[in-house]
Design a protein around this motif. Structure first.
Motif, PDB file in Angstrom:
ATOM      1  N   PHE A  53       0.840  -1.193   0.000  1.00  0.00           N
ATOM      2  CA  PHE A  53       0.000   0.000   0.000  1.00  0.00           C
ATOM      3  C   PHE A  53       0.876   1.245   0.000  1.00  0.00           C
ATOM      4  O   PHE A  53       1.962   1.257   0.578  1.00  0.00           O
ATOM      5  CB  PHE A  53      -0.898   0.034   1.239  1.00  0.00           C
ATOM      6  CG  PHE A  53      -1.958  -1.024   1.243  1.00  0.00           C
ATOM      7  CD1 PHE A  53      -3.158  -0.823   0.586  1.00  0.00           C
ATOM      8  CD2 PHE A  53      -1.755  -2.219   1.902  1.00  0.00           C
ATOM      9  CE1 PHE A  53      -4.139  -1.798   0.581  1.00  0.00           C
ATOM     10  CE2 PHE A  53      -2.723  -3.197   1.914  1.00  0.00           C
ATOM     11  CZ  PHE A  53      -3.916  -2.990   1.250  1.00  0.00           C
ATOM     12  N   ALA A  54       0.397   2.291  -0.658  1.00  0.00           N
ATOM     13  CA  ALA A  54       1.049   3.597  -0.654  1.00  0.00           C
ATOM     14  C   ALA A  54       0.086   4.592  -0.019  1.00  0.00           C
ATOM     15  O   ALA A  54      -1.090   4.649  -0.380  1.00  0.00           O
ATOM     16  CB  ALA A  54       1.391   4.036  -2.069  1.00  0.00           C
ATOM     17  N   THR A  55       0.591   5.350   0.955  1.00  0.00           N
ATOM     18  CA  THR A  55      -0.216   6.370   1.622  1.00  0.00           C
ATOM     19  C   THR A  55       0.236   7.725   1.109  1.00  0.00           C
ATOM     20  O   THR A  55       1.418   8.035   1.109  1.00  0.00           O
ATOM     21  CB  THR A  55      -0.051   6.281   3.148  1.00  0.00           C
ATOM     22  OG1 THR A  55      -0.340   4.944   3.562  1.00  0.00           O
ATOM     23  CG2 THR A  55      -0.993   7.236   3.852  1.00  0.00           C
ATOM     24  N   ALA A  56      -0.725   8.527   0.660  1.00  0.00           N
ATOM     25  CA  ALA A  56      -0.424   9.818   0.049  1.00  0.00           C
ATOM     26  C   ALA A  56      -1.145  10.940   0.786  1.00  0.00           C
ATOM     27  O   ALA A  56      -2.292  10.779   1.209  1.00  0.00           O
ATOM     28  CB  ALA A  56      -0.853   9.815  -1.416  1.00  0.00           C
ATOM     29  N   LEU A  87       3.845   8.888   7.642  1.00  0.00           N
ATOM     30  CA  LEU A  87       4.569   7.640   7.837  1.00  0.00           C
ATOM     31  C   LEU A  87       3.549   6.520   7.982  1.00  0.00           C
ATOM     32  O   LEU A  87       2.568   6.663   8.698  1.00  0.00           O
ATOM     33  CB  LEU A  87       5.426   7.721   9.111  1.00  0.00           C
ATOM     34  CG  LEU A  87       6.060   6.419   9.596  1.00  0.00           C
ATOM     35  CD1 LEU A  87       7.266   6.074   8.732  1.00  0.00           C
ATOM     36  CD2 LEU A  87       6.457   6.539  11.046  1.00  0.00           C
ATOM     37  N   SER A  88       3.778   5.410   7.295  1.00  0.00           N
ATOM     38  CA  SER A  88       2.938   4.224   7.453  1.00  0.00           C
ATOM     39  C   SER A  88       3.738   3.168   8.187  1.00  0.00           C
ATOM     40  O   SER A  88       4.927   3.002   7.950  1.00  0.00           O
ATOM     41  CB  SER A  88       2.512   3.680   6.087  1.00  0.00           C
ATOM     42  OG  SER A  88       1.602   4.557   5.491  1.00  0.00           O
ATOM     43  N   HIS A  89       3.068   2.452   9.089  1.00  0.00           N
ATOM     44  CA  HIS A  89       3.704   1.418   9.887  1.00  0.00           C
ATOM     45  C   HIS A  89       3.068   0.074   9.572  1.00  0.00           C
ATOM     46  O   HIS A  89       1.916   0.014   9.145  1.00  0.00           O
ATOM     47  CB  HIS A  89       3.555   1.747  11.374  1.00  0.00           C
ATOM     48  CG  HIS A  89       4.361   0.874  12.264  1.00  0.00           C
ATOM     49  ND1 HIS A  89       3.883  -0.291  12.778  1.00  0.00           N
ATOM     50  CD2 HIS A  89       5.635   0.991  12.712  1.00  0.00           C
ATOM     51  CE1 HIS A  89       4.811  -0.863  13.533  1.00  0.00           C
ATOM     52  NE2 HIS A  89       5.883  -0.108  13.504  1.00  0.00           N
ATOM     53  N   GLN A  90       3.787  -1.004   9.810  1.00  0.00           N
ATOM     54  CA  GLN A  90       3.331  -2.343   9.444  1.00  0.00           C
ATOM     55  C   GLN A  90       2.039  -2.769  10.126  1.00  0.00           C
ATOM     56  O   GLN A  90       1.302  -3.575   9.599  1.00  0.00           O
ATOM     57  CB  GLN A  90       4.414  -3.363   9.760  1.00  0.00           C
ATOM     58  CG  GLN A  90       5.628  -3.197   8.885  1.00  0.00           C
ATOM     59  CD  GLN A  90       6.728  -4.161   9.270  1.00  0.00           C
ATOM     60  OE1 GLN A  90       6.675  -4.792  10.305  1.00  0.00           O
ATOM     61  NE2 GLN A  90       7.745  -4.248   8.430  1.00  0.00           N
ATOM     62  N   LYS A  91       1.721  -2.293  11.262  1.00  0.00           N
ATOM     63  CA  LYS A  91       0.542  -2.733  12.012  1.00  0.00           C
ATOM     64  C   LYS A  91      -0.661  -1.819  11.769  1.00  0.00           C
ATOM     65  O   LYS A  91      -1.356  -1.430  12.690  1.00  0.00           O
ATOM     66  CB  LYS A  91       0.856  -2.794  13.515  1.00  0.00           C
ATOM     67  CG  LYS A  91       1.970  -3.744  13.850  1.00  0.00           C
ATOM     68  CD  LYS A  91       1.537  -5.175  13.611  1.00  0.00           C
ATOM     69  CE  LYS A  91       2.641  -6.127  14.012  1.00  0.00           C
ATOM     70  NZ  LYS A  91       2.360  -7.486  13.662  1.00  0.00           N
ATOM     71  N   ASP A  92      -0.920  -1.460  10.520  1.00  0.00           N
ATOM     72  CA  ASP A  92      -2.072  -0.628  10.139  1.00  0.00           C
ATOM     73  C   ASP A  92      -2.049   0.771  10.730  1.00  0.00           C
ATOM     74  O   ASP A  92      -3.088   1.402  10.853  1.00  0.00           O
ATOM     75  CB  ASP A  92      -3.400  -1.304  10.524  1.00  0.00           C
ATOM     76  CG  ASP A  92      -3.680  -2.538   9.704  1.00  0.00           C
ATOM     77  OD1 ASP A  92      -3.211  -2.602   8.561  1.00  0.00           O
ATOM     78  OD2 ASP A  92      -4.382  -3.429  10.203  1.00  0.00           O
ATOM     79  N   LEU A  93      -0.889   1.256  11.128  1.00  0.00           N
ATOM     80  CA  LEU A  93      -0.808   2.597  11.696  1.00  0.00           C
ATOM     81  C   LEU A  93      -0.322   3.585  10.641  1.00  0.00           C
ATOM     82  O   LEU A  93       0.570   3.284   9.849  1.00  0.00           O
ATOM     83  CB  LEU A  93       0.149   2.636  12.884  1.00  0.00           C
ATOM     84  CG  LEU A  93      -0.238   1.828  14.116  1.00  0.00           C
ATOM     85  CD1 LEU A  93       0.823   1.977  15.205  1.00  0.00           C
ATOM     86  CD2 LEU A  93      -1.594   2.249  14.641  1.00  0.00           C
TER      87      LEU A  93
END
Length: 120
Positions: A53-56, A87-93
């Motif tokens: 996933f990419a968060t924009a 910032l995106s983190h592995q645990k859906d954060l």
């Protein structure tokens, strides 16, 4: 006067001596472009299982896209100020800097906020 044939012309010539014209489809066709959907910040990329996933940032909100299809996974709620970092983190954060706030989301639900002036 006879015309010179190139190798490509010879390969396109049919058995009856006429030229067959076929147009090859383009190798890659643009469908969606993530760069057109962002507010200029770099994308935050994270992998969940076998999906990336990419968060924009979209100004005062953010969106998460499945990178294989560029389909929208979700959109975050609007914030008080424009997003300055993401910032995106592995645990859906997803952690975003917005104005003087650092806001933490689990998917699109806000689960924490640090308010005030911060110095690095």
């Amino acid at each position: 006067a006879s015309a010179m044939l190139t190798m490509a012309d010879a390969a396109a010539m049919g058995k009856d001596g006429t030229m067959e014209t076929t147009q090859a489809p383009p190798l890659l066709l643009p469908y969606r472009a993530a760069g057109l959907l962002t507010a200029g910040l770099p994308l935050a990329v994270v992998q969940h299982g076998n999906v990336t996933f990419a968060t924009a940032s979209l100004g005062r909100t953010f969106q998460m896209l499945d990178t294989r299809t560029l389909r929208l996974a979700f959109v975050g709620p609007p914030l008080k100020a424009d997003i300055s970092t993401i910032l995106s983190h592995q645990k859906d954060l997803t952690i975003v800097g917005s104005g003087a706030d650092v806001v933490v989301f689990r998917r699109a639900e806000q689960i924490g906020v640090c308010t005030g002036q911060h110095e690095a």
